[in-house]
Design a protein around this motif. Structure first.
Motif, short mmCIF file in Angstrom:
data_model
loop_
_atom_site.label_atom_id
_atom_site.label_comp_id
_atom_site.label_asym_id
_atom_site.label_seq_id
_atom_site.Cartn_x
_atom_site.Cartn_y
_atom_site.Cartn_z
N THR A 89 -9.40 11.37 0.83
CA THR A 89 -9.41 11.54 -0.62
C THR A 89 -10.82 11.60 -1.21
OG1 THR A 89 -9.14 9.14 -0.86
CG2 THR A 89 -7.15 10.48 -0.93
N LYS A 90 -11.79 10.97 -0.56
CA LYS A 90 -13.16 11.06 -1.07
C LYS A 90 -13.64 12.50 -1.08
CE LYS A 90 -15.25 6.52 -0.18
NZ LYS A 90 -16.34 5.82 0.54
N GLU A 91 -13.38 13.21 0.00
CA GLU A 91 -13.82 14.59 0.11
C GLU A 91 -12.99 15.53 -0.75
OE1 GLU A 91 -13.09 12.59 2.52
OE2 GLU A 91 -14.79 12.42 3.91
N GLN A 92 -11.66 15.32 -0.78
CA GLN A 92 -10.78 16.27 -1.46
C GLN A 92 -10.63 16.01 -2.95
OE1 GLN A 92 -7.02 17.06 0.45
NE2 GLN A 92 -7.84 16.71 2.50
N MET A 107 0.86 -1.19 0.00
CA MET A 107 0.00 0.00 0.00
C MET A 107 0.90 1.24 0.00
SD MET A 107 -3.45 -0.62 0.38
CE MET A 107 -4.23 0.51 1.52
N VAL A 108 0.48 2.28 -0.71
CA VAL A 108 1.24 3.53 -0.72
C VAL A 108 0.92 4.29 0.56
CG1 VAL A 108 1.72 5.65 -1.97
CG2 VAL A 108 1.16 3.58 -3.24
N TRP A 109 1.95 4.64 1.31
CA TRP A 109 1.77 5.29 2.61
C TRP A 109 1.72 6.81 2.49
CZ3 TRP A 109 5.55 7.81 6.03
CH2 TRP A 109 5.07 8.01 7.33
N ASP A 118 -11.64 5.07 -0.07
CA ASP A 118 -10.76 5.79 0.85
C ASP A 118 -9.32 5.33 0.64
OD1 ASP A 118 -12.35 7.54 2.56
OD2 ASP A 118 -13.34 5.70 3.24
N TRP A 119 -8.39 6.25 0.82
CA TRP A 119 -6.96 5.89 0.86
C TRP A 119 -6.72 5.41 2.29
CZ3 TRP A 119 -2.73 9.17 -1.93
CH2 TRP A 119 -1.48 8.58 -1.75
N GLU A 120 -6.82 4.11 2.51
CA GLU A 120 -6.91 3.57 3.87
C GLU A 120 -5.57 3.45 4.59
OE1 GLU A 120 -9.32 0.15 4.50
OE2 GLU A 120 -10.82 0.73 3.03
N MET A 121 -4.46 3.58 3.88
CA MET A 121 -3.17 3.44 4.54
C MET A 121 -2.81 4.74 5.25
SD MET A 121 -0.46 1.96 5.50
CE MET A 121 -0.66 0.34 4.77
N TYR A 122 -2.63 4.67 6.54
CA TYR A 122 -2.36 5.82 7.40
C TYR A 122 -1.65 5.31 8.64
CZ TYR A 122 -5.78 3.74 10.35
OH TYR A 122 -6.42 2.84 11.15
N GLY A 123 -1.21 6.21 9.51
CA GLY A 123 -0.73 5.81 10.82
C GLY A 123 0.79 5.85 10.94
N LYS A 160 -6.03 9.63 -7.64
CA LYS A 160 -7.09 8.74 -8.12
C LYS A 160 -6.53 7.37 -8.50
CE LYS A 160 -10.87 9.98 -9.68
NZ LYS A 160 -12.28 9.83 -9.24
N TYR A 161 -5.38 7.36 -9.14
CA TYR A 161 -4.77 6.10 -9.57
C TYR A 161 -4.40 5.23 -8.37
CZ TYR A 161 -1.15 2.87 -11.14
OH TYR A 161 -0.40 1.75 -11.36
#
Length: 691
Positions: free
Chosen positions: A364-367, A335-337, A373-378, A470-471
């Protein structure tokens, strides 16, 4: 600022009601009300944390008074000696804290212990068998301190946790006049790599006269840490000979034995046994060796490169050139962090922004209107960089090791295989996206052929950022990936499966994001004189801080934002929070929104025209005049000078530049290009590179 972690049996608040987490089945959680009704609720993780009523635990319910407080970090408030004292104490008790989590079934702690503290275990000994008392004794012997001291550190850390579950480090702060202090006769032997002196292998604390340090250091580096594997007795005899040659009294053998025992066993084995031990210890000292990352956010690799595309100005269509992209990838899931795109060249500030993007929720959905969702976070356990100076510097090391409480690793020199995952991602972004867009430069002149990148450039920097977001979010994370197991062969599937093993990553609550951004800012110590604080030829002052005026030798901790120099944060010694202080000379209004790069250009112009001496401060009128003059210079050079257009991209105030154009030379068409991107990506899905 609080780092949150959702766990089974953990408590949260949702729409004013208290819930207990019954189960975690990514991407959903099962919640049960704590009141008598006891209703059960299944909810998506992202739907939960994005809800304004959500709070992770009761301690996050802020009163109006608490919300008025500015960000504060206990580590920031310490002078350098005390801060290092906290870091050293934390390093000492870290294995013990990990052991406690392991006993509670925490998988990431199990992996971290084996990666970093395996040397504390005896042959064939398992973590399930070792007792805390035994571990304390081993650490005490290795560190040359008493087990009672270590137990005292643990007690203070735990007591601090009871008061505030996020700030156990407060208990490790050396108290004034007592507790752990560097003795005045303490000295440090820095052990460097024999073949690469720029690499630090270890450091040893001793209490000996200065004359002995160079002798011991030379013998350890050049004689002991070699594949010849000479004995400690031989080293002691050699040190005695060198002492006699310098006409100083030889040291006692018992003293030297203790010094050699303090050298890290990992360093000794790796340097004396070479390739035989590299797979065992290379990941601890310099990288991640050949071991796979074992769970999401176990290891993140970060690197940057120039993008294979020319971008244009969004106002007039002139080509600006190739921007830089910084990418971070989670090695376990692919996943891209993080992603950061701009014309700013590699720098600590660029790395900071990329890390900020990686830790926080992307929204990313809002922006960007993504489907997913771009789910990779933390916060990752480890972040691996190459050896560029923008990575290997004091600011970034402190950011990763102390602000994030993570571990920083550097790729071994001239070993590209250690950064293969991030390099394959960069290659995939180029081949699957950028090389299919108008204005691409391709990967080399042979692939490019007669194609004129500048003549065909149609996309702005914002367009490219939108397309890549988006990609990554809607395509890359869901494509089959040759580097992943067949049963979880897309990054998103692998991510959800990995979350079942390690739980959801630690995250920064949306209400704490501003505090987190402040925490990432660089720090300095500056005096507060009658003029105020002077930083980079700007004076910052606030009348409410007049009680801080002192001699120049007295310095206070400040935080500053490279992207907006109109204000700083300062930590008054009598307060437990930062105070924002605006610029007064030049004025806050004249500097608002200016970054350091732009301000330096303005000062350079004023000095070249003789309107400002090097140590003088610019006035509001001079800044206004310099802006107008710089505007004319930019307008004059803009059309024919691509470098000027790139510099403008880094400036933080709006310069309107609209050179005359020939009719029909510029037609911006984003949507067809993006549709083409999606079509090309779908066609090439089966041939996706192992990136």
């Amino acid at each position: 600022m609080k780092i949150n972690d959702l766990k089974i049996n953990g408590e949260i608040t949702y729409y004013g009601t208290d819930y207990v987490i019954l189960a975690i089945e990514p991407p959903e959680l099962t919640l049960k009300r704590k009141d008598k009704q006891g209703d059960v609720l299944n909810i998506s993780f992202f739907d939960l944390i994005k809800n304004p009523s959500f709070h992770a635990g009761k301690d996050l319910r802020r009163s109006i008074e608490n919300e008025q407080k500015a960000y504060f970090s206990v580590l920031d408030s310490l002078d350098e000696k005390k801060r290092e004292g906290v870091s050293e104490r934390l390093r000492i008790i870290r294995p013990i804290l990990l052991l406690e989590k392991i006993k509670d079934g925490n998988y990431p702690s199990f992996v971290e212990f084996h990666e970093n503290y395996q040397y504390l275990l005896e042959d064939d000994e398992t973590l399930e068998k070792i007792k805390q008392e035994e571990l304390i004794e081993r650490i005490a012997e290795m560190k040359g301190i008493s087990s009672r001291t270590i137990k005292r550190y643990l007690s203070k850390y735990r007591n601090a946790l009871k008061e505030n579950q996020q700030f156990g480090e407060e208990g490790l702060v050396p108290e004034s006049g007592s507790g752990y202090k560097y003795r005045s006769d303490n000295k440090t032997i820095i052990i460097n790599h024999p073949s690469h002196p720029e690499l630090i292998l270890d450091s040893i604390q001793i209490r000996l006269e200065e004359v002995y340090i160079n002798i011991i250091k030379e013998v350890i580096e050049k004689e002991y840490l070699t594949i010849h594997r000479k004995s400690v007795n031989e080293m002691i005899n050699l040190i005695e000979i060198k002492c006699l040659a310098k006409e100083v009294k030889p040291l006692k053998p018992s003293t030297l034995y203790k010094i050699f025992q303090r050298i890290s066993p990992k360093v000794v084995e790796r340097m004396r046994y070479g390739a035989k031990s590299i797979n065992k210890y290379e990941e601890v000292e310099r990288g991640f060796a050949n071991n796979e990352a074992l769970y999401p956010l176990h290891l993140v690799e970060i690197d940057h490169t120039r993008m294979d595309i020319e971008v244009i100005d969004n106002k007039n269509g002139l080509v600006k050139g190739r921007p830089w992209i910084t990418l971070g990838i989670d090695v376990n899931t692919r996943m891209v962090w993080c992603m950061y795109i701009s014309f700013e060249p590699p720098s600590a500030n660029r790395v900071r922004k990329a890390i900020q993007h990686g830790v926080l929720f992307k929204n990313t959905k809002e922006q960007f209107g993504t489907f997913n969702d771009w789910e990779m976070y933390g916060i990752p356990n480890k972040i691996q960089f190459d050896n560029g100076k923008e990575f290997n510097n004091y600011e970034i090391k402190r950011l990763v090791n102390e602000t994030l409480m993570s571990n920083i690793r550097f790729r071994p020199i001239a070993t590209p295989r250690y950064g293969g995952t991030i390099e394959r991602l960069i290659g995939t972004v180029n081949t699957q996206v950028l090389h299919n867009l108008e204005g691409t430069t391709k990967s080399n002149i042979f692939h490019k052929g007669d194609y004129d990148s500048s003549e065909n450039a149609l996309l702005t920097l914002e367009d490219v950022r939108f397309i890549l977001t988006k990609y990554i979010t809607d395509i890359y994370h869901f494509q089959k990936h040759k580097g992943l197991p067949l049963d979880c062969n897309s990054p998103m599937a692998r991510f959800h499966e990995g979350l079942k093993k390690r739980g959801f990553p630690e995250f920064v609550d949306s209400s704490d994001e501003d505090d987190f951004k402040i925490a990432l800012l660089p720090t300095k110590y500056k005096p507060y004189t009658r003029d105020g604080v002077r930083l980079d030829n700007v004076i910052y002052r606030d009348n409410s801080l007049s009680h801080m005026i002192d001699k120049r030798e007295k310095k206070y901790l400040i935080k500053y934002d490279i992207d907006d120099i109109s204000f700083i944060y300062i930590k008054p010694p009598s307060q437990e929070s930062y105070v924002r202080v605006n610029a007064v000379s030049p004025s806050f209004e004249s500097l608002q929104g200016l970054n350091r790069f732009t301000y330096k250009l303005l000062l350079k112009h004023l000095r070249e025209t003789g309107e400002l001496n090097r140590n003088k401060l610019a006035t509001k009128e001079q800044i206004t005049e310099a802006k107008a003059a710089l505007q004319k210079e930019v307008e004059k050079a803009y059309k024919k000078n691509r470098r000027t257009r790139q510099q403008l991209e880094r400036m933080e105030w709006d310069i309107e530049v609209r050179p005359k154009q020939q009719e029909g030379t510029y037609q911006k068409t984003l949507e067809p290009t993006y549709e083409q991107l999606l079509e090309n990506a779908k066609k090439s899905q089966s041939n996706l590179d192992n990136g």
